[in-house]
Scaffold this motif. Structure first.
Motif, short mmCIF file in Angstrom:
data_model
loop_
_atom_site.label_atom_id
_atom_site.label_comp_id
_atom_site.label_asym_id
_atom_site.label_seq_id
_atom_site.Cartn_x
_atom_site.Cartn_y
_atom_site.Cartn_z
N VAL A 174 0.82 -1.23 -0.08
CA VAL A 174 0.18 -0.08 0.08
C VAL A 174 0.95 1.16 0.07
O VAL A 174 1.63 1.43 0.86
CB VAL A 174 -0.87 0.08 1.32
CG1 VAL A 174 -1.91 1.11 0.90
CG2 VAL A 174 -1.76 -1.37 1.55
N PRO A 175 0.82 2.08 -1.10
CA PRO A 175 1.80 3.42 -1.24
C PRO A 175 1.59 4.29 0.15
O PRO A 175 0.29 4.20 0.44
CB PRO A 175 1.41 3.86 -2.39
CG PRO A 175 0.43 2.82 -3.25
CD PRO A 175 -0.13 1.74 -2.24
N GLY A 176 2.30 5.14 0.35
CA GLY A 176 2.33 5.87 1.36
C GLY A 176 1.37 7.10 0.85
O GLY A 176 1.30 7.30 -0.39
N PRO A 195 -16.24 11.81 12.85
CA PRO A 195 -16.38 12.35 11.49
C PRO A 195 -15.49 11.78 10.57
O PRO A 195 -14.39 11.40 11.04
CB PRO A 195 -16.39 13.79 11.58
CG PRO A 195 -15.39 14.07 12.66
CD PRO A 195 -15.48 12.81 13.81
N CYS A 196 -15.75 11.49 9.12
CA CYS A 196 -14.75 11.17 8.26
C CYS A 196 -13.65 12.19 8.12
O CYS A 196 -13.81 13.44 8.23
CB CYS A 196 -15.42 11.08 6.87
SG CYS A 196 -14.73 10.48 5.33
N HIS A 197 -12.68 11.92 8.03
CA HIS A 197 -11.25 12.60 8.28
C HIS A 197 -10.27 12.07 7.32
O HIS A 197 -10.16 11.05 7.00
CB HIS A 197 -10.76 12.84 9.67
CG HIS A 197 -10.44 11.79 10.25
ND1 HIS A 197 -11.47 10.83 10.81
CD2 HIS A 197 -9.36 11.28 10.69
CE1 HIS A 197 -10.89 9.64 11.30
NE2 HIS A 197 -9.39 10.01 11.41
N ARG A 198 -9.06 13.07 7.12
CA ARG A 198 -8.14 12.66 6.52
C ARG A 198 -6.92 11.92 7.39
O ARG A 198 -6.71 12.39 8.62
CB ARG A 198 -7.28 13.64 5.64
CG ARG A 198 -8.29 14.44 4.71
CD ARG A 198 -8.69 13.72 3.53
NE ARG A 198 -7.50 13.74 2.55
CZ ARG A 198 -7.58 13.35 1.19
NH1 ARG A 198 -8.60 12.54 0.83
NH2 ARG A 198 -6.55 13.21 0.53
N ALA A 199 -6.13 10.94 6.95
CA ALA A 199 -5.04 10.55 7.72
C ALA A 199 -3.89 10.39 6.72
O ALA A 199 -3.98 10.07 5.56
CB ALA A 199 -5.40 9.40 8.28
N GLU A 200 -2.75 10.68 7.31
CA GLU A 200 -1.53 10.49 6.46
C GLU A 200 -0.80 9.16 6.95
O GLU A 200 -0.65 8.60 8.19
CB GLU A 200 -0.56 11.55 6.84
CG GLU A 200 0.67 11.83 5.88
CD GLU A 200 0.21 12.29 4.41
OE1 GLU A 200 0.83 11.52 3.37
OE2 GLU A 200 -0.76 13.20 4.30
N VAL A 201 -0.54 8.31 5.97
CA VAL A 201 -0.23 6.86 6.41
C VAL A 201 0.89 6.67 5.49
O VAL A 201 0.98 6.63 4.24
CB VAL A 201 -1.29 5.64 5.88
CG1 VAL A 201 -0.78 4.52 6.64
CG2 VAL A 201 -2.60 6.28 6.62
N PRO A 202 2.29 6.24 6.06
CA PRO A 202 3.40 5.79 5.47
C PRO A 202 3.14 4.44 4.67
O PRO A 202 2.10 3.69 5.14
CB PRO A 202 4.35 5.61 6.55
CG PRO A 202 3.86 6.22 7.85
CD PRO A 202 2.58 6.23 7.56
N ALA A 203 3.92 4.18 3.44
CA ALA A 203 3.60 3.04 2.95
C ALA A 203 4.25 1.79 3.83
O ALA A 203 4.72 1.82 4.78
CB ALA A 203 4.79 3.09 1.87
N PHE A 204 3.19 0.82 3.51
CA PHE A 204 3.47 -0.50 4.19
C PHE A 204 2.74 -1.86 3.33
O PHE A 204 2.30 -1.41 2.39
CB PHE A 204 2.55 -0.32 5.62
CG PHE A 204 0.91 -0.18 5.32
CD1 PHE A 204 0.55 1.01 5.03
CD2 PHE A 204 0.35 -1.26 5.46
CE1 PHE A 204 -1.01 1.15 4.64
CE2 PHE A 204 -1.33 -1.17 5.17
CZ PHE A 204 -1.81 -0.09 4.90
N ALA A 432 0.85 -6.92 9.02
CA ALA A 432 1.16 -5.92 8.35
C ALA A 432 2.84 -5.67 8.62
O ALA A 432 3.31 -6.42 9.60
CB ALA A 432 0.69 -4.76 8.84
N TRP A 433 3.50 -5.17 7.71
CA TRP A 433 4.87 -5.16 7.74
C TRP A 433 5.27 -3.47 7.43
O TRP A 433 4.55 -2.85 6.43
CB TRP A 433 5.91 -5.76 6.66
CG TRP A 433 5.38 -7.35 6.92
CD1 TRP A 433 6.05 -8.19 7.68
CD2 TRP A 433 4.48 -8.26 6.55
NE1 TRP A 433 5.72 -9.58 7.80
CE2 TRP A 433 4.85 -9.50 6.96
CE3 TRP A 433 3.12 -8.08 5.77
CZ2 TRP A 433 3.75 -10.52 6.50
CZ3 TRP A 433 2.33 -8.94 5.46
CH2 TRP A 433 2.94 -10.29 5.98
N ASP A 434 6.28 -2.90 7.93
CA ASP A 434 6.71 -1.73 7.56
C ASP A 434 7.12 -1.85 6.15
O ASP A 434 7.64 -2.94 5.74
CB ASP A 434 7.83 -1.23 8.60
CG ASP A 434 7.48 -0.75 9.86
OD1 ASP A 434 6.09 -0.57 10.11
OD2 ASP A 434 7.99 -0.85 10.86
N ALA A 435 7.13 -0.67 5.38
CA ALA A 435 7.85 -0.77 3.97
C ALA A 435 9.20 -0.92 4.09
O ALA A 435 9.92 -0.55 5.04
CB ALA A 435 7.45 0.36 3.19
#
Ligand code: FE2
Length: 435
Positions: A174-176, A195-204, A432-435
């Motif tokens: 899954v790209p960051g 509420p629906c909101h934005r989140a920043e997620v690093p690649a994993f 799950a694994w870190d990228a």
């Protein structure tokens, strides 16, 4: 927004369907099986039945239309918060026939109110309908935990052929970047999804499927329950105190490993996702594999986020309803209590999410590493006891629904929660694994 006549009719019909399914679920079991408290962590099935009635009367008659409760004297007994599960076995409860009568009487009142007032914006009725569906899954957990089999047996369901390739250790990337999290406005959702909101997620990376029985068995036979370094202090203590050596519902004998399904013992199917794991076991398994449980943000991103369009899909595969509801023959998700358990991992290949993950909805609830809290800007609705009282460091979030979840309830933004030692849920894991 006023629901149209059609929406009101659809809700009345939906309530009728839910009721038929509830009655069909308990019908094969004896009065004794329905009325007995089989376990301190689960209610007698008759409690669930009367609770469904009490909840419907409270919300669709008393609060929606301002009419008095049908049985105010039962309100506390059938309030989930006033009467915790452990106490429900030692109280005077309605027997099965009384509970069924209570259900029928309340339904008559609720439909009369619906006739007179319509469904308003439809939200309260949808909440009550889903509440009934959720209790049928809870009742199946109680039935599975107590290993109840009706005298006449149950019809053996058809299951997809073994797939034979996925183990749960295969990864998709899954790209960051940013994604949205939570239920979109304008659809029915619970307070904790808003509420629906934005989140920043690093690649994993995340497992293409949940972990299968064969992969988990390898952990069991490879000393997974004896290697202290893979367990948290709390998890190790729990495992030692209760002498836990394998997932719930498994046993081993002369013919090898077997597991309990709704219709009885079956040889452990190597390709099916493992179920009845506590969070402690899921977490130890992940550590043993140099991996971790996904955060719930990662889970939801992997299930819904379409990188190309920059939008979240309604379901992992798109906007079509899950199989069974859509009626188009596609096999997207194992939901709706038909299979009596998970089906082989990756068997439902029409259900792939944008990143290629399979089985994100249905089959097994998946433990995440996240503790249960409100999203930024959370507002309790319609009552604090729905979710807010459970926020804090103890409860872990599970995602994705199980084979016992109804399609109408199963969405990729739905958050379930339970204590880390609990495994009566149809709960498994995805790594799950870190990228
Ligand atoms: Fe409830």
């Amino acid at each position: 927004m006023e629901a149209t006549r059609t929406a009101t009719e659809e809700l009345a019909e939906g309530l009728g369907t839910a009721r038929e399914l509830t009655l069909a679920l308990v019908a094969p079991y004896s009065d004794d099986q329905v009325e007995t408290a089989h376990n301190a962590i689960m209610s007698p099935l008759a409690w669930d039945l009367a609770h469904i009635a009490a909840y419907e009367d409270l919300w669709l008659v008393h609060r929606y239309a301002g009419e008095p409760l049908l049985h105010p004297e039962l309100a506390d007994t059938y309030d989930a918060f006033e009467t915790p599960r452990a106490e429900r076995g030692s109280m005077r409860l309605l027997n099965r026939a009384e509970a069924l009568e209570y259900l029928a009487e309340v339904r008559e009142r609720a439909l009369a109110v619906l006739d007179r007032h319509g469904a308003g914006d439809g939200r309260v009725h949808e909440m009550v309908l889903r509440h009934e569906y959720q209790h049928t899954e809870t009742m199946l957990q109680a039935i599975a935990l107590a290993r109840l089999v009706p005298e006449g047996g149950l019809p053996v369901p058809e299951r997809p052929a073994p797939h034979g390739r996925d183990t749960g250790l295969e990864r998709v990337t899954v790209p960051g970047g940013a994604c949205s999290l939570g239920a979109p406005a304008g659809t029915f959702s619970y307070d904790n999804e808003r509420p629906c909101h934005r989140a920043e997620v690093p690649a994993f990376s995340i497992g293409r499927t949940p972990i299968t029985n064969a992969t988990f068995l390898h952990f069991v036979e490879g000393g997974g329950y004896e290697r202290r370094e893979w367990w948290t202090d709390e998890g190790w203590q729990w495992k030692e105190d209760y002498d836990i050596t394998h997932p719930g519902g498994w046993s081993v004998g002369g013919t090898g490993w077997r597991c309990w399904r709704l219709d009885g013992w079956a040889p452990l199917h190597p390709d099916e996702p493992v179920v009845h794991l506590s969070w402690f076991e899921a977490d130890a398994f992940a550590r043993a594999h140099g991996a971790r449980l996904p955060t719930e943000t990662e889970w939801e991103k992997a299930a819904t986020w379409d990188q190309e369009t920059g939008t979240a899909r309604r379901y992992p595969w798109g906007s079509e309803a899950p199989a069974g509801e859509a009626g188009d023959g596609a096999r997207r998700a194992n939901l709706d209590q038909d299979a009596f358990g998970p089906v082989p991992a990756a068997a439902l290949s029409d259900g792939a999410s944008p990143c290629g993950a399979l089985g994100m909805l249905g089959d097994t609830w998946e433990w995440t590493s996240t503790t249960f809290h409100g999203y930024p800007g959370f507002v309790p609705h319609p009552y604090k006891e729905y979710s807010e009282v459970f926020f804090g460091p103890r409860y872990r979030v599970l995602r994705g629904g199980s084979w016992a979840t109804r399609s109408r309830v199963a969405t990729p933004t739905f958050r379930n929660w339970d204590l880390p030692e609990r495994r009566q849920i149809f709960s498994g894991l995805r790594l799950a694994w870190d990228a």
